[in-house]
Write a protein that holds these residues in place. Sequence first.
Motif, PDB file in Angstrom:
ATOM      1  N   ALA A 151      32.447  52.388  54.705  1.00  0.00           N
ATOM      2  CA  ALA A 151      33.679  52.075  53.895  1.00  0.00           C
ATOM      3  C   ALA A 151      35.079  51.313  54.613  1.00  0.00           C
ATOM      4  O   ALA A 151      35.727  50.778  54.115  1.00  0.00           O
ATOM      5  CB  ALA A 151      34.075  53.452  53.349  1.00  0.00           C
ATOM      6  N   ASP A 152      35.003  51.579  55.954  1.00  0.00           N
ATOM      7  CA  ASP A 152      35.919  50.934  56.616  1.00  0.00           C
ATOM      8  C   ASP A 152      35.652  49.503  57.308  1.00  0.00           C
ATOM      9  O   ASP A 152      36.379  48.934  58.163  1.00  0.00           O
ATOM     10  CB  ASP A 152      36.494  51.839  57.752  1.00  0.00           C
ATOM     11  N   GLN A 208      34.745  45.613  52.919  1.00  0.00           N
ATOM     12  CA  GLN A 208      35.167  46.465  52.067  1.00  0.00           C
ATOM     13  C   GLN A 208      36.608  46.500  51.502  1.00  0.00           C
ATOM     14  O   GLN A 208      37.096  47.009  50.771  1.00  0.00           O
ATOM     15  CB  GLN A 208      34.815  47.898  52.304  1.00  0.00           C
ATOM     16  N   ASP A 209      37.565  45.899  52.568  1.00  0.00           N
ATOM     17  CA  ASP A 209      39.097  46.108  52.381  1.00  0.00           C
ATOM     18  C   ASP A 209      39.489  45.000  51.475  1.00  0.00           C
ATOM     19  O   ASP A 209      39.322  43.809  51.465  1.00  0.00           O
ATOM     20  CB  ASP A 209      39.635  45.965  53.684  1.00  0.00           C
ATOM     21  N   PRO A 210      39.960  45.464  50.334  1.00  0.00           N
ATOM     22  CA  PRO A 210      40.390  44.425  49.093  1.00  0.00           C
ATOM     23  C   PRO A 210      41.462  43.099  49.630  1.00  0.00           C
ATOM     24  O   PRO A 210      41.334  42.298  49.123  1.00  0.00           O
ATOM     25  CB  PRO A 210      41.035  45.350  48.071  1.00  0.00           C
ATOM     26  N   GLY A 249      38.150  41.408  50.433  1.00  0.00           N
ATOM     27  CA  GLY A 249      38.165  41.346  48.773  1.00  0.00           C
ATOM     28  C   GLY A 249      37.208  42.530  48.208  1.00  0.00           C
ATOM     29  O   GLY A 249      37.039  42.299  46.978  1.00  0.00           O
ATOM     30  N   GLY A 250      36.258  43.153  48.946  1.00  0.00           N
ATOM     31  CA  GLY A 250      35.553  43.933  48.487  1.00  0.00           C
ATOM     32  C   GLY A 250      34.139  43.002  48.146  1.00  0.00           C
ATOM     33  O   GLY A 250      33.928  42.036  48.112  1.00  0.00           O
ATOM     34  N   ARG A 251      33.075  43.830  48.090  1.00  0.00           N
ATOM     35  CA  ARG A 251      31.842  43.417  48.027  1.00  0.00           C
ATOM     36  C   ARG A 251      31.396  42.482  46.839  1.00  0.00           C
ATOM     37  O   ARG A 251      30.471  41.678  46.871  1.00  0.00           O
ATOM     38  CB  ARG A 251      30.861  44.291  48.327  1.00  0.00           C
ATOM     39  N   ILE A 252      32.236  42.952  45.826  1.00  0.00           N
ATOM     40  CA  ILE A 252      31.762  42.139  44.372  1.00  0.00           C
ATOM     41  C   ILE A 252      32.139  40.571  44.555  1.00  0.00           C
ATOM     42  O   ILE A 252      31.673  39.770  44.462  1.00  0.00           O
ATOM     43  CB  ILE A 252      32.399  42.933  43.115  1.00  0.00           C
ATOM     44  N   ILE A 253      33.691  40.546  45.043  1.00  0.00           N
ATOM     45  CA  ILE A 253      34.298  39.294  45.245  1.00  0.00           C
ATOM     46  C   ILE A 253      33.862  38.651  46.404  1.00  0.00           C
ATOM     47  O   ILE A 253      33.232  37.362  46.283  1.00  0.00           O
ATOM     48  CB  ILE A 253      35.680  39.256  45.370  1.00  0.00           C
ATOM     49  N   GLY A 254      33.195  39.290  47.398  1.00  0.00           N
ATOM     50  CA  GLY A 254      32.844  38.709  48.716  1.00  0.00           C
ATOM     51  C   GLY A 254      31.160  38.525  48.820  1.00  0.00           C
ATOM     52  O   GLY A 254      30.662  37.395  49.534  1.00  0.00           O
ATOM     53  N   GLU A 255      30.460  38.911  47.752  1.00  0.00           N
ATOM     54  CA  GLU A 255      28.864  38.874  47.803  1.00  0.00           C
ATOM     55  C   GLU A 255      28.289  38.682  46.361  1.00  0.00           C
ATOM     56  O   GLU A 255      27.585  37.661  46.024  1.00  0.00           O
ATOM     57  CB  GLU A 255      28.451  39.886  48.747  1.00  0.00           C
ATOM     58  N   THR A 297      32.664  53.966  43.428  1.00  0.00           N
ATOM     59  CA  THR A 297      32.509  52.775  44.489  1.00  0.00           C
ATOM     60  C   THR A 297      32.197  51.481  43.741  1.00  0.00           C
ATOM     61  O   THR A 297      31.518  51.351  42.619  1.00  0.00           O
ATOM     62  CB  THR A 297      30.935  53.243  45.201  1.00  0.00           C
ATOM     63  N   GLU A 298      32.677  50.443  44.283  1.00  0.00           N
ATOM     64  CA  GLU A 298      32.838  49.288  43.820  1.00  0.00           C
ATOM     65  C   GLU A 298      31.111  48.657  43.913  1.00  0.00           C
ATOM     66  O   GLU A 298      30.936  47.733  43.468  1.00  0.00           O
ATOM     67  CB  GLU A 298      33.985  48.499  44.164  1.00  0.00           C
ATOM     68  N   ASP A 299      30.684  48.778  44.885  1.00  0.00           N
ATOM     69  CA  ASP A 299      29.387  48.087  45.280  1.00  0.00           C
ATOM     70  C   ASP A 299      28.238  48.897  44.782  1.00  0.00           C
ATOM     71  O   ASP A 299      27.050  48.691  45.328  1.00  0.00           O
ATOM     72  CB  ASP A 299      29.321  48.368  47.022  1.00  0.00           C
ATOM     73  N   LYS A 300      28.338  49.411  43.673  1.00  0.00           N
ATOM     74  CA  LYS A 300      27.302  50.101  42.959  1.00  0.00           C
ATOM     75  C   LYS A 300      27.661  49.668  41.322  1.00  0.00           C
ATOM     76  O   LYS A 300      28.256  50.607  41.041  1.00  0.00           O
ATOM     77  CB  LYS A 300      27.040  51.394  43.320  1.00  0.00           C
TER      78      LYS A 300
END
Length: 719
Positions: A552-553, A557-559, A563-569, A602-605
């Motif tokens: 998480a750190d 994962q840092d917005p 940007g988080g994993r949705i924006i980043g991947e 969790t944003e990445d699920k």
Amino acid sequence: MKQVLQDMAKGGTTLVEAPAPQASRGHLLIDTTLSLISTGTERMLVDFGKASLLQKARSQPDKVRQVLDKVQTDGLMTTVDAVRSKLAQPLPLGYCNVGRVAEVGAGVSDWRPGDRVVSNGPHADVVRVPRNLCAAIPDGVSDEAASFTVVAAIGLQGIRLAAPTLGEAFVVTGVGLIGLLTVQMLRAQGCRVMAIDFDEDKLALARGFGAQTCNPAAGEDPVAAAMAFSRGAGVDGVIITASTKSSDPVSQAARMSRQRGRIVLVGVTGLELSRADFYEKELSFQVSCSYGPGRYDPAYEAGGQDYPLGFVRWTEQRNFEAVLDMLDSGALDVSPLVTHRFAFEKAPDAYKVLSEDKTALGIVLEYDHAVPPRHVRQVTLEGKTGPSQGVSAEPGGAVMGFIGAGNYASRMLIPAFKAAGARLHTIASSGGTSSVVHGQKAGFAHASSDSAAVIAEPAINALAIVTRHDSHAALTAAALRAGKHVFVEKPLALDREGLAEVEAAHAESARHLMVGFNRRFAPQIRTMKRLLDATAEPKSFIMTMNAGAIPADHWTQDPETGGGRIIGEACHYIDLMRFLAGSPIVSAQAMRMGDAPGVAVTEDKAAITLGFADGSFGTIHYLANGGAAFPKERIEVFASGGTLQLDNFLKLRGFGWRGFRKETLRRQDKGQKACAEAFLEAVRQGGAAPIPADELFEVARVTLEVAEGLRSGTSYCQK
């Protein structure tokens, strides 16, 4: 600047010339005056580098398991390439640095140029270090004495965990550099100390510091000696500073301890423990983490967020300060520990001594050369004689600059652009060293630490931006306004303001903009696209990204940073679905895991459902909680009575699809090379952009809206 690097593939230790790093927020830029080689840690790294591939595998069974998992999902050849690439990345050596502050970054107010400081910077004549990993050196402490601060702090943290009290009996097992410092600090704490080692010369030093000793090499029994030392009661604590594969130090520590004694592992040993040894005495066993609280915490180290003193008395920085106070008072004497001194330019000779002389303790590197020449921001790489050597532009040609020299840039993008025929001019990284390492390997003419200078370089007409996500938008806009064609790794921007800045710069520029959406260029995706274009019916898509968990750190994962994993991947698959549908996105709906009582959000699920203007729709399952053996990426398309299924960009199968059954590749191909080729061809020929700019901006906007919806709990947005 110059820096010591260790080749982890072949074992060589070299001194390289690199651009000096730039000062960055929360960091100090330091001109080194002296550094200390940590004989234990650095000898281990040098020996690992010299080991054979089989020996490396045997010493890291956990890494072997990761490799085998990757073979199952990505294929043998892709995995072999990844392992070779990882080992080919040289490792900076050193973490015991002394110098004077040359420059302070933004947000640093408690340091000034000229301040004398100790830090955990590497062996380089200019280092950039977070402010919380530095400490001011008292006037009464010499540079040479101060160079022992960080290694002493490692021992001090072990002592703090053991919590000795005045008069207790302690054993230090393994009296190398850290062990001898630990002996002295325990004595300063008012403890009786016994030292155990196989080296009589080191034991003689321990005796000079007031310890009793035991030498197993002379036939002495450590457990019996410790019991006699403790007057038959068993010792109060054992601090293990040895480095060995054997579990004997831990086993012996348990047997020599009193009931409810404390054992702290500072070094590296085997850990085959006997439950009975610990159970019957209710012993405490703890592994010490480096210099103290704050270590490996990005918020503390890189972010500069200190822990409140009232709640965390001893952080790693405050441990540094405590050691310096002991040096200043004379309670800690390091002068007998210096065994060798070398000029920094002779560092390879120092590492030869480290490898060959096992009795070496404190090996000091002295930096007496001039300071101003260290701060050059660009260097010409070996074999290149001038700024145009090897990269002179022909009309319509593409001369590339790279900003960013991290793992993905070096392992994937640079080889892809080189294979596609790019002429490589300058590669830049803020730290400087990685630009030299990867620039030399790839054949760049120059290496730099100044991204602004690379953007302004007249000989460069195309830029690849492969930096951390939070810098993409600003660098892309600046490069477009400078008249460069831009290839930027995803994501294009982390927020609407950044995206608007890029759109405005692109509107002002007559240059191409490309985002690294390589998957739409993969050969099997091109096959799917050809098959799908043959039908006019709407399509249904199911795309699964079995992304795997990351901490998480982690910065991604840092917005604010990643940007988080949705924006980043996940943006990869929003673009890919847009490409395969061949129709604008008209709606987006998303749901995240965790919107229920007692479940972590969790944003990445998450599941993202897109609707398209032609009636097609599809769902992207971005999941960080799946099994590693399951395909990392699976794409399924349903249309016209048939189904296409692609696993991991290796195996494409058709079910009921007229004229197509399967297409299997020997090596995974996610389209990186074809993506680079398409960009370079557009630059050379001046034709249409490989991905229309309106599609790039459309995908970026939808990705931002999806991420915003997931974070706010708003699950639906109509385009």
